[in-house]
Design a protein around this motif. Sequence first.
Motif, PDB file in Angstrom:
ATOM      1  N   UNK A 137       0.825  -1.208   0.000  1.00 36.41           N
ATOM      2  CA  UNK A 137       0.000   0.000   0.000  1.00 36.41           C
ATOM      3  C   UNK A 137       0.855   1.252   0.000  1.00 36.41           C
ATOM      4  N   UNK A 138       0.477   2.215  -0.880  1.00 37.25           N
ATOM      5  CA  UNK A 138       1.063   3.558  -0.882  1.00 37.25           C
ATOM      6  C   UNK A 138      -0.021   4.514  -1.350  1.00 37.25           C
ATOM      7  N   UNK A 139       0.108   5.783  -1.031  1.00 32.64           N
ATOM      8  CA  UNK A 139      -0.862   6.769  -1.464  1.00 32.64           C
ATOM      9  C   UNK A 139      -0.865   6.923  -2.972  1.00 32.64           C
ATOM     10  N   UNK A 140      -1.906   7.551  -3.485  1.00 38.39           N
ATOM     11  CA  UNK A 140      -2.047   7.695  -4.940  1.00 38.39           C
ATOM     12  C   UNK A 140      -0.870   8.443  -5.559  1.00 38.39           C
ATOM     13  N   UNK A 141      -0.483   9.552  -4.942  1.00 37.46           N
ATOM     14  CA  UNK A 141       0.615  10.348  -5.485  1.00 37.46           C
ATOM     15  C   UNK A 141       1.922   9.572  -5.471  1.00 37.46           C
ATOM     16  N   UNK A 142       2.202   8.875  -4.353  1.00 33.99           N
ATOM     17  CA  UNK A 142       3.442   8.112  -4.267  1.00 33.99           C
ATOM     18  C   UNK A 142       3.441   6.944  -5.250  1.00 33.99           C
ATOM     19  N   UNK A 143       2.291   6.287  -5.422  1.00 31.17           N
ATOM     20  CA  UNK A 143       2.202   5.178  -6.369  1.00 31.17           C
ATOM     21  C   UNK A 143       2.464   5.647  -7.787  1.00 31.17           C
ATOM     22  N   UNK A 144       1.889   6.779  -8.170  1.00 35.05           N
ATOM     23  CA  UNK A 144       2.105   7.313  -9.509  1.00 35.05           C
ATOM     24  C   UNK A 144       3.574   7.656  -9.737  1.00 35.05           C
TER      25      UNK A 144
END
Length: 219
Positions: free
Chosen positions: A113-120
């Motif tokens: 799991x990672x936040x949307x911004x970090x995943x992008x």
Amino acid sequence: MSSDLLANALVRERGYEAVAIQADELLYSLSSSEVDLVVIGAEVNSKSGDAFELVETLSQAYPNANAVILLNQTSNESVIQAFRSGARGVFSRQQPMAEFLDCVEHVRKGFIWAGREQTNSLLQALKSIPAPNPFTAGTSPSLTARELEVVQYAAKGKTNKIIASELGLSEHTVKNYLFRAFEKLGVSSRVELLFYLTLKGHTFSASRIESVDETLVVE
């Protein structure tokens, strides 16, 4: 978000058994009880320890206890370092409580799991890494001894100023070494550098950019 607040939310909203403890009590607590997940809080410039090193120790000593690192501020480098240290989730204190609960739920089920911004950002960095050349598999571009030394420091998350101080160089010289190394390796940022070195099998000790402030244990 304090550790007590997070623990209470997990008990109230998800029905988990959760307790907030200090970082120096973590390993002792794990030795005396079975724990599914640990959330390790980190604070910039704190003197109380190193979150990344604690997660690395945790993953080696208790591989069945999944870890989430809670950061005050996330950067691409800190997110990568968190996963490289053994964390299965990274969460920013700026994100809402509902997303924290989702993070814990996913990690407990075995997901990353990672936040949307970090995943992008991570996906973009992966896309930017040059594909392996089948005709030169197992080989690496030739770096000078000094370029390699500077790259190793950069891979640990150290800033140009710190690298310059520790190696007795000017910041301008460090910047030039990194620029030449990036050109040889085919990367354009420190994020891509970390991915490149990881894919090539290089291992480096965890950075001390972030340090432990509090620990939440979820049983």
